[in-house]
Design an enzyme around this catalytic site. Structure first.
Site, PDB file in Angstrom:
ATOM      1  N   GLN A  98       0.608  -1.308  -0.046  1.00  0.00           N
ATOM      2  CA  GLN A  98       0.413  -0.411  -0.025  1.00  0.00           C
ATOM      3  C   GLN A  98       0.660   1.171  -0.122  1.00  0.00           C
ATOM      4  OE1 GLN A  98      -2.191   2.448   3.269  1.00  0.00           O
ATOM      5  NE2 GLN A  98      -4.272   1.530   2.388  1.00  0.00           N
ATOM      6  N   TYR A 177      -5.102  10.560   3.903  1.00  0.00           N
ATOM      7  CA  TYR A 177      -4.303  11.137   3.644  1.00  0.00           C
ATOM      8  C   TYR A 177      -4.076  12.736   1.996  1.00  0.00           C
ATOM      9  CZ  TYR A 177      -2.931   8.434   7.793  1.00  0.00           C
ATOM     10  OH  TYR A 177      -2.977   7.887   8.948  1.00  0.00           O
ATOM     11  N   ARG A 224      -7.621   2.464  -2.672  1.00  0.00           N
ATOM     12  CA  ARG A 224      -8.208   2.462  -1.288  1.00  0.00           C
ATOM     13  C   ARG A 224      -9.231   3.191  -1.064  1.00  0.00           C
ATOM     14  NH1 ARG A 224      -8.714  -1.203   3.444  1.00  0.00           N
ATOM     15  NH2 ARG A 224      -8.899   0.274   5.408  1.00  0.00           N
ATOM     16  N   GLY A 312      -9.008  -6.216   9.084  1.00  0.00           N
ATOM     17  CA  GLY A 312      -7.869  -5.837   9.528  1.00  0.00           C
ATOM     18  C   GLY A 312      -7.485  -6.521  11.311  1.00  0.00           C
ATOM     19  N   ARG A 313      -8.042  -5.931  12.290  1.00  0.00           N
ATOM     20  CA  ARG A 313      -7.541  -5.963  13.483  1.00  0.00           C
ATOM     21  C   ARG A 313      -7.863  -7.476  13.800  1.00  0.00           C
ATOM     22  NH1 ARG A 313     -11.493  -1.811  16.143  1.00  0.00           N
ATOM     23  NH2 ARG A 313     -12.367  -2.313  13.951  1.00  0.00           N
TER      24      ARG A 313
END
Length: 357
Positions: A98, A177, A224, A312-313
């Site tokens: 990424q 971002y 993404r 994810g987590r």
């Protein structure tokens, strides 16, 4: 019925299942943004995922957001990543890097330079620095002539990623971002061709994606997005129009996939699924929200037209997450205090499921 455990062809890759390991900041890189042997072990442990997307990797020094994150803008960084990609491939996996340019979400104490952004508007909140959290500084607004070079930085890093053995790259266009800042209507106050109208606000994202596709091919390029997300204080007006217009351009470019986060109402997300004819990775729950993605969330979104589901987590504490999901085994909880502390604790220390003897 579509299953998480069906295979799927993504670009030139045949994925053995539809489980994607989502990108997650882990701040375990060595000095100068170098990948480490521990990172090779970490990703290789999770190689049963259909696809791994790495933590955010800065495409330039000024693009670095947090200390302790890896880069892909020097020859030394390319060399350091090769054992990581080799370890994943040796375990039968597939891995995309990424590419994350932090833009205004950075600090001079981290990079040695003033952060840049679409406009001179600081992010909301504290940013991470080597000395601890500090208020986000005011970025320097890019001149119009400077903007294309930052779009090209994604393409340059993508070339290095392929040289380092990655199967492809994902542009981080989400979560406040740099790409997200250009999409924003409050971080981007520009009056030139990169600001104002929907067409202008998507221009930077399109230029970054176009340059990357030209550099490494559409089959090796994903992006993404977090429609309507408010990370780091960004806001977006005209969300359905903004993202439908962007997806139309991404369709024209032929990128391999779009990776959507559940940052807006499901009705809007479903409409974006209809607007995007290509492969869709869906992150079904709000990143860093109160809930982790589970089997029910995955099945729900596969039924709504997603092709792949990112977790994810759950992948942090469950290196064997695919096996646990396939066999209905318990999902181990994650220790949040170890997210960003560095070292191997809470990184390489989570075991696979222990069957009773």
């Amino acid at each position: 019925m579509m299953s998480l455990f069906n295979s799927y062809r993504l670009g030139d890759l045949m994925l053995p299942n539809r489980v994607v390991m989502a990108p997650m900041t882990r701040v375990r890189a060595a000095a100068d943004g170098l990948a480490t042997p521990s990172m090779a072990t970490y990703y290789a442990q999770r190689a049963t995922a259909g696809l791994i997307v790495t933590e955010g990797v800065q495409p330039s020094l000024i693009g670095q957001s947090n200390p302790g994150t890896p880069g892909l803008h020097t020859d030394e960084q390319v060399t350091a990543w090769r054992p990581v990609t080799a370890a994943v491939h040796a375990n039968g996996g597939r891995i995309f890097a990424q590419l994350m340019h932090g833009g205004r979400v950075s600090h001079p104490d981290t990079t040695g330079v003033q952060p840049i952004g679409p406009s001179g508007v600081p992010a909301t909140g504290d940013v991470f620095t080597p000395a601890g959290p500090q208020p986000a500084p005011t970025p320097r607004a890019l001149d119009t002539a400077e903007v294309p070079a930052h779009a090209q930085s994604y393409a340059q890093a993508a070339r290095r990623a392929i040289e380092a053995g990655f199967d492809g790259v994902e542009l981080h266009g989400a979560n406040g971002y740099l790409i997200s800042q250009f999409l924003s209507s409050n971080a981007n106050l520009r009056t030139d061709r990169y600001g104002g109208s929907v067409t202008n606000r998507i221009r930077f994202a399109v230029e970054a994606a176009s340059a990357t596709v030209e550099a490494v091919g559409g089959a090796r390029t994903g992006i993404r997005l977090s429609p309507g997300g408010t990370f780091w204080g960004v806001e977006e007006t005209d969300v359905p129009e903004l993202y439908t217009t962007l997806l139309t351009e991404l369709t024209r470019l032929g990128v391999a996939y779009v990776h959507l986060e559940a940052t807006v109402d499901e009705e809007v997300l479903v409409s974006l699924r209809r607007a995007w004819p290509g492969a869709l990775i869906m992150n079904p729950v709000l990143p860093m929200g109160p809930k982790q993605t589970g089997q029910d969330d995955a099945d729900h979104w596969l039924g709504l037209g997603a092709d792949l589901i990112s977790f994810g987590r759950a992948f942090i504490a469950n290196p064997d997450l695919v096996e646990r999901l396939r066999n209905g085994l318990p999902i181990a909880p994650v220790d949040e205090t170890t997210y960003y502390q560095g070292g191997d604790g809470g990184y390489l220390t989570y075991p696979t499921y222990q069957y009773a003897t």
